[in-house]
Design a protein around this motif. Sequence first.
Motif, PDB file in Angstrom:
ATOM      1  N   PRO A 246       0.813  -1.217   0.000  1.00  0.00           N
ATOM      2  CA  PRO A 246       0.000   0.000   0.000  1.00  0.00           C
ATOM      3  C   PRO A 246       0.842   1.261   0.000  1.00  0.00           C
ATOM      4  CG  PRO A 246       0.182  -0.828   2.217  1.00  0.00           C
ATOM      5  CD  PRO A 246       0.947  -1.791   1.348  1.00  0.00           C
ATOM      6  N   LEU A 247       0.252   2.341  -0.499  1.00  0.00           N
ATOM      7  CA  LEU A 247       0.793   3.699  -0.397  1.00  0.00           C
ATOM      8  C   LEU A 247      -0.271   4.549   0.271  1.00  0.00           C
ATOM      9  CD1 LEU A 247       2.734   6.060  -1.094  1.00  0.00           C
ATOM     10  CD2 LEU A 247       1.623   6.170  -3.347  1.00  0.00           C
ATOM     11  N   VAL A 248       0.077   5.152   1.416  1.00  0.00           N
ATOM     12  CA  VAL A 248      -0.856   6.006   2.162  1.00  0.00           C
ATOM     13  C   VAL A 248      -0.385   7.447   2.041  1.00  0.00           C
ATOM     14  CG1 VAL A 248      -1.953   6.455   4.379  1.00  0.00           C
ATOM     15  CG2 VAL A 248      -1.295   4.106   3.768  1.00  0.00           C
ATOM     16  N   GLU A 377     -10.888   9.362   4.414  1.00  0.00           N
ATOM     17  CA  GLU A 377     -11.238  10.588   5.124  1.00  0.00           C
ATOM     18  C   GLU A 377     -10.143  11.059   6.078  1.00  0.00           C
ATOM     19  OE1 GLU A 377     -13.850  12.207   4.229  1.00  0.00           O
ATOM     20  OE2 GLU A 377     -14.519  10.576   2.894  1.00  0.00           O
ATOM     21  N   SER A 378      -9.205  10.197   6.411  1.00  0.00           N
ATOM     22  CA  SER A 378      -8.150  10.568   7.356  1.00  0.00           C
ATOM     23  C   SER A 378      -6.940   9.681   7.136  1.00  0.00           C
ATOM     24  CB  SER A 378      -8.638  10.409   8.796  1.00  0.00           C
ATOM     25  OG  SER A 378      -8.887   9.045   9.089  1.00  0.00           O
ATOM     26  N   ALA A 384      -5.307   2.096   8.551  1.00  0.00           N
ATOM     27  CA  ALA A 384      -6.100   0.922   8.907  1.00  0.00           C
ATOM     28  C   ALA A 384      -6.364   0.051   7.681  1.00  0.00           C
ATOM     29  CB  ALA A 384      -7.415   1.355   9.542  1.00  0.00           C
ATOM     30  N   ARG A 385      -6.676   0.690   6.569  1.00  0.00           N
ATOM     31  CA  ARG A 385      -6.917  -0.082   5.345  1.00  0.00           C
ATOM     32  C   ARG A 385      -5.618  -0.700   4.824  1.00  0.00           C
ATOM     33  NH1 ARG A 385     -11.641   1.612   1.722  1.00  0.00           N
ATOM     34  NH2 ARG A 385     -13.131   2.596   3.123  1.00  0.00           N
ATOM     35  N   ALA A 405       4.252   9.494  10.740  1.00  0.00           N
ATOM     36  CA  ALA A 405       5.280   8.571  10.273  1.00  0.00           C
ATOM     37  C   ALA A 405       5.569   7.522  11.334  1.00  0.00           C
ATOM     38  CB  ALA A 405       6.550   9.332   9.906  1.00  0.00           C
ATOM     39  N   GLN A 406       5.700   7.960  12.582  1.00  0.00           N
ATOM     40  CA  GLN A 406       5.961   7.024  13.672  1.00  0.00           C
ATOM     41  C   GLN A 406       4.793   6.072  13.882  1.00  0.00           C
ATOM     42  OE1 GLN A 406       6.895   9.992  16.675  1.00  0.00           O
ATOM     43  NE2 GLN A 406       9.074   9.471  16.591  1.00  0.00           N
ATOM     44  N   ARG A 407       3.584   6.602  13.729  1.00  0.00           N
ATOM     45  CA  ARG A 407       2.397   5.752  13.867  1.00  0.00           C
ATOM     46  C   ARG A 407       2.395   4.671  12.786  1.00  0.00           C
ATOM     47  NH1 ARG A 407      -0.971   9.528  13.742  1.00  0.00           N
ATOM     48  NH2 ARG A 407      -1.101   9.845  15.996  1.00  0.00           N
ATOM     49  N   ALA A 408       2.800   5.040  11.578  1.00  0.00           N
ATOM     50  CA  ALA A 408       2.851   4.072  10.484  1.00  0.00           C
ATOM     51  C   ALA A 408       3.878   2.978  10.768  1.00  0.00           C
ATOM     52  CB  ALA A 408       3.188   4.786   9.172  1.00  0.00           C
ATOM     53  N   VAL A 409       5.053   3.376  11.235  1.00  0.00           N
ATOM     54  CA  VAL A 409       6.095   2.401  11.557  1.00  0.00           C
ATOM     55  C   VAL A 409       5.608   1.435  12.632  1.00  0.00           C
ATOM     56  CG1 VAL A 409       8.393   2.134  12.564  1.00  0.00           C
ATOM     57  CG2 VAL A 409       7.988   3.914  10.850  1.00  0.00           C
TER      58      VAL A 409
END
Length: 467
Positions: A246-248, A377-378, A384-385, A405-409
């Motif tokens: 994925p790319l967010v 939407e966010s 999450a997806r 970025a930290q949340r993604a990691v």
Amino acid sequence: MSTNSHVDSPPGADAITVLDPRDGTVVGTLEPSTPEQVEIALSLARTVHPEWAATAPAVRGRHLRSAADALRAAAPELAELNARETGRPVEEALAGVHAGVSALEQYAELGPVHRGRALRGAVLAADYTVAEPRGVAVLLTPWNDPVAVAVGLIAAALVTGNTVVHKPSERCPHLGVRLGEVLSQAFPYGVLITLTGGAEVGALLTRQSGVDVFAHVGSSATGERIARVAALTGTHVLRENGGNDPLVIDADVDPVWAAEQAAVGAFANSGQICTAVERIYVHREISGRFAEALVEQARRRNDTGAFAPLVDTKLREEVHAQVSEAITFGAVRAIGGRIPEGPGAHYPATVLLGCTEVMRVMTEETFGPVAPVTVVESFEEGLARAAAGRYGLAATVLTGSIANAQRAVATLPVGTVKVNAVFGGAPGGSAQPRGISGEGFGYGPELLDEFTRVKVVHISSPSARTR
């Protein structure tokens, strides 16, 4: 079969004929290895293994440097073969060969300094670990970056003292055979053996006794079959398999720049990269401008007339089936998505808008130049997806927020998280795929650990009774 040479046989019913995906002309025909040749190759690899394992690591490193020199000299020839069999542009194919040269040189340095660890024990005792080669390594490698991937595995396996039986993809068999000829001249007879063939030869290799490690780079379905067989035999398995990366895209980034990143990720090598961008989640605030810029990126590639084809028409049919299904289920074809007229296996850069998780372009590996886009939407919804699904190879986030970025990691269940760049990374980087994307380290210094076993040694001072 090839040890230091390859002998062609008259073509039979099972012969592999390769067509140039650029124009459909015949590249050549090769016979697959027979069951007898598979057995002979494994027997030879087992026979020569003890001597190769006993060779000093520094000497093995010198053999790798000789192989690097030979590969560098053969680079133009191998790049041309790559282009003819897979359609990859010669310049990109040449870069893949040079990446293989770098891998040989890197492991020539790393192999001799691959070391164990000291263990703290009794004062008058010594405890340490020794890394030993596993034995015979069977390597099954892909067609989409055939030299770089194969050579990286070959180099790590050989420098740690294993012997190698290598089966390259049946989609580039001439390249695989020639690569084996180029490399094997730098090693003692039987240390590196090349076999040809498709899934039937690969399956035969995995069923043979006396194989100590399987390394597979390819589809998740094949990787899972290998893992199931290895679970019964106890063979160590190393596999990098399919991805649905994925790319967010966050609301605070430049949508034009984000589209450039998305286009590189989705369209490079015509989407035929394991870590390609396979699904895109873009924040609604910039979704309109992003979509326009992404369509323009696709249009530029399609209008040049130089956009590389897919490897063959079979893959093109599979890619187009996913695109057609998505359109049936409500996706909007913004550009591309149609099979062009004429010879070869060409397919245009394609952008699909309004995609949902009921479509295979969002849930499966497409392996083509397709960029499916979903508006969220966010950033949290995008994460999450992105975290959903069976694959776990890699993921990319584009954001100006350190917190995001930290949340993604912390939350993305993948082997590699890339922030603000879809490709790149330091030399020697490595990762552990998750889910159906594989297991084990596929690159970097850690790859040496995959091809070795650790033995713990404990030495104590002799007691008075030994006198």
